[in-house]
Design a protein around this motif. Sequence first.
Motif, PDB file in Angstrom:
ATOM      1  N   PRO A 121      17.669  45.717  13.101  1.00 26.85           N
ATOM      2  CA  PRO A 121      18.810  45.523  14.008  1.00 26.85           C
ATOM      3  C   PRO A 121      18.713  44.250  14.830  1.00 26.85           C
ATOM      4  O   PRO A 121      19.726  43.789  15.368  1.00 26.85           O
ATOM      5  CB  PRO A 121      18.749  46.753  14.922  1.00 26.85           C
ATOM      6  N   ILE A 181      21.230  41.766  13.958  1.00 29.03           N
ATOM      7  CA  ILE A 181      22.579  41.934  14.514  1.00 29.03           C
ATOM      8  C   ILE A 181      22.661  41.278  15.882  1.00 29.03           C
ATOM      9  O   ILE A 181      23.614  40.557  16.185  1.00 29.03           O
ATOM     10  CB  ILE A 181      22.923  43.436  14.618  1.00 29.03           C
ATOM     11  N   LEU A 182      21.638  41.520  16.695  1.00 26.18           N
ATOM     12  CA  LEU A 182      21.624  40.906  18.027  1.00 26.18           C
ATOM     13  C   LEU A 182      21.581  39.386  17.922  1.00 26.18           C
ATOM     14  O   LEU A 182      22.300  38.680  18.643  1.00 26.18           O
ATOM     15  CB  LEU A 182      20.415  41.422  18.815  1.00 26.18           C
ATOM     16  N   ILE A 219      29.114  45.684  24.163  1.00 33.33           N
ATOM     17  CA  ILE A 219      28.388  46.796  23.557  1.00 33.33           C
ATOM     18  C   ILE A 219      26.888  46.546  23.588  1.00 33.33           C
ATOM     19  O   ILE A 219      26.090  47.453  23.752  1.00 33.33           O
ATOM     20  CB  ILE A 219      28.888  47.009  22.105  1.00 33.33           C
ATOM     21  N   ASP A 220      26.502  45.293  23.450  1.00 33.11           N
ATOM     22  CA  ASP A 220      25.080  44.942  23.518  1.00 33.11           C
ATOM     23  C   ASP A 220      24.532  45.037  24.936  1.00 33.11           C
ATOM     24  O   ASP A 220      23.326  44.937  25.142  1.00 33.11           O
ATOM     25  CB  ASP A 220      24.870  43.510  23.014  1.00 33.11           C
ATOM     26  N   GLY A 221      25.424  45.176  25.904  1.00 31.07           N
ATOM     27  CA  GLY A 221      24.978  45.235  27.292  1.00 31.07           C
ATOM     28  C   GLY A 221      24.704  43.870  27.879  1.00 31.07           C
ATOM     29  O   GLY A 221      24.007  43.752  28.881  1.00 31.07           O
ATOM     30  N   LEU A 251      20.809  41.763  31.862  1.00 31.80           N
ATOM     31  CA  LEU A 251      20.283  41.534  30.518  1.00 31.80           C
ATOM     32  C   LEU A 251      20.858  40.256  29.918  1.00 31.80           C
ATOM     33  O   LEU A 251      20.137  39.433  29.334  1.00 31.80           O
ATOM     34  CB  LEU A 251      20.624  42.744  29.632  1.00 31.80           C
ATOM     35  N   VAL A 265      18.450  46.568  24.232  1.00 37.33           N
ATOM     36  CA  VAL A 265      19.788  46.497  23.653  1.00 37.33           C
ATOM     37  C   VAL A 265      20.065  47.746  22.817  1.00 37.33           C
ATOM     38  O   VAL A 265      21.173  48.285  22.830  1.00 37.33           O
ATOM     39  CB  VAL A 265      19.933  45.227  22.799  1.00 37.33           C
ATOM     40  N   GLU A 295      21.390  50.359  24.925  1.00 42.04           N
ATOM     41  CA  GLU A 295      22.816  50.159  25.205  1.00 42.04           C
ATOM     42  C   GLU A 295      23.658  50.651  24.041  1.00 42.04           C
ATOM     43  O   GLU A 295      24.693  51.290  24.226  1.00 42.04           O
ATOM     44  CB  GLU A 295      23.092  48.672  25.464  1.00 42.04           C
ATOM     45  N   TRP A 296      23.195  50.318  22.841  1.00 45.60           N
ATOM     46  CA  TRP A 296      23.905  50.781  21.646  1.00 45.60           C
ATOM     47  C   TRP A 296      23.975  52.310  21.620  1.00 45.60           C
ATOM     48  O   TRP A 296      25.012  52.891  21.315  1.00 45.60           O
ATOM     49  CB  TRP A 296      23.206  50.277  20.395  1.00 45.60           C
ATOM     50  N   ARG A 307      26.507  53.793  23.920  1.00 52.45           N
ATOM     51  CA  ARG A 307      27.902  53.673  23.472  1.00 52.45           C
ATOM     52  C   ARG A 307      28.146  54.456  22.189  1.00 52.45           C
ATOM     53  O   ARG A 307      29.248  54.428  21.646  1.00 52.45           O
ATOM     54  CB  ARG A 307      28.259  52.202  23.222  1.00 52.45           C
ATOM     55  N   VAL A 338      26.970  53.935  19.077  1.00 53.18           N
ATOM     56  CA  VAL A 338      27.219  53.145  17.877  1.00 53.18           C
ATOM     57  C   VAL A 338      26.073  53.278  16.882  1.00 53.18           C
ATOM     58  O   VAL A 338      26.060  52.631  15.860  1.00 53.18           O
ATOM     59  CB  VAL A 338      27.399  51.647  18.221  1.00 53.18           C
ATOM     60  N   VAL A 387      23.007  51.168  12.564  1.00 56.14           N
ATOM     61  CA  VAL A 387      23.854  50.653  13.625  1.00 56.14           C
ATOM     62  C   VAL A 387      25.249  50.354  13.075  1.00 56.14           C
ATOM     63  O   VAL A 387      25.393  49.595  12.125  1.00 56.14           O
ATOM     64  CB  VAL A 387      23.246  49.389  14.243  1.00 56.14           C
TER      65      VAL A 387
END
Lengths: 136, 136
Positions: A20, A23-24, A71-73, A94, B116, B119-120, B123, B125, B132
Motif C-alpha cells: 500500500p 498508493i501513498l 482519505i489519506d489524512g 500528518l 495513513v 486513516e484508511w 474511512r 476503505v 485497499v
Amino acid sequence: MESSAPPRSRRGNLRSPQCPSRILLQHLTSRWGALVLLTLQDEKLRYGALRRAVGGISERMLSKTLNALEIDGLVHREVIEMMPPHVEYSLTPLGAEAVLRLRPLADWIEDNLPRVGAEWARRGVIGPDGSVKLPE
Amino acid sequence: MESSAPPRSRRGNLRSPQCPSRILLQHLTSRWGALVLLTLQDEKLRYGALRRAVGGISERMLSKTLNALEIDGLVHREVIEMMPPHVEYSLTPLGAEAVLRLRPLADWIEDNLPRVGAEWARRGVIGPDGSVKLPE
DNA sequence: CCGCATCCGGTGCGATACTG
DNA sequence: CAGTATCGCACCGGATGCGG
C-alpha cells in the motif's frame, strides 16, 4: 521474546508492487498531489482560491486529488455552512509532516532548473520559442 | 542596487502552469520516475535487473521513464557493445543530487504508512482481506 | 454564485508480440 | 537481452448540470 524476528514488519516497502505504500507514494507524487500539498503548506485555502493558486488544474482533478489526500489524512476539509458555500482546505499535522519532505524537492527543482534546461538544450528538445518538446 | 528587483529570475516557478519546472517535477514524481531514481541510488543496474528491482513496471514505461530521465540529465545510459547486448543505467551527479531530496520522502512514506493505514481504516476503505479500495 | 458530481472525447498506460 | 510497434482500456481534462 521477539528480538530475533524482524521488528519493523509494519513498515511499508516501496519495492513490492502490491504494498500500500505505493498508493501513498502515488498520491504524494501524482501530477497534482504534490502541487496541492505544497500550496497548502503556506495557507488554508478555499476550493476556488486553491484552484487558482495551483494553476492549470481542472476542477475534476482538484476534487479527485483533494478527496484522495483527505482519505489519506493529509488534508483537512472544513465545510462552512453559509451562502455562498465555503469549503476550506488545510494540511493536517500528518500532511504538514509529509510536505516537510516534499518542500526540499520542490526547492531543488526550482533552483536547479537551469542545469536541467542546459541538458535539454544539449539534446535539442527546446524549440526556438523556448518551448520544451518532451515525451512528458 | 538590485535589491528591489527580483534578481533570481532564472529560477523555476512551480506555481505557473507553463513553467518548465513543472515538467521536471512531473519526471521526478511521476508514478515510476521516483521509483526508478530511488532504485538507481543504490546500484548501477542493467535494463532487465532494473525492471525486476522496481517491481511492477512495464517494459514500455521503463523505457519511457528512462528516456525522459536521461534527457533531463539525471540518468546515465551506457551501452556495452557485446552480444547479448548490455545497457547499464546509473545516476548522474545531477540525478544523485535530486535523489537526495527524494529519499527522505520515500523513507517518510515507508515509516508512516501505518498512520495513513489507520486513516484508511477509519474511512472504511480497507477490505476484509486487507486490500485497499481507493480512487487511486 | 460556489463546490463538485457526471457525462463525453481524446490521450496515455499496460500486456503482448516482435525485431536486432 | 534491450527495446519498439500494436491495441484495448482506463484515466484525464473540459463542459455541463445541480444542489446549497
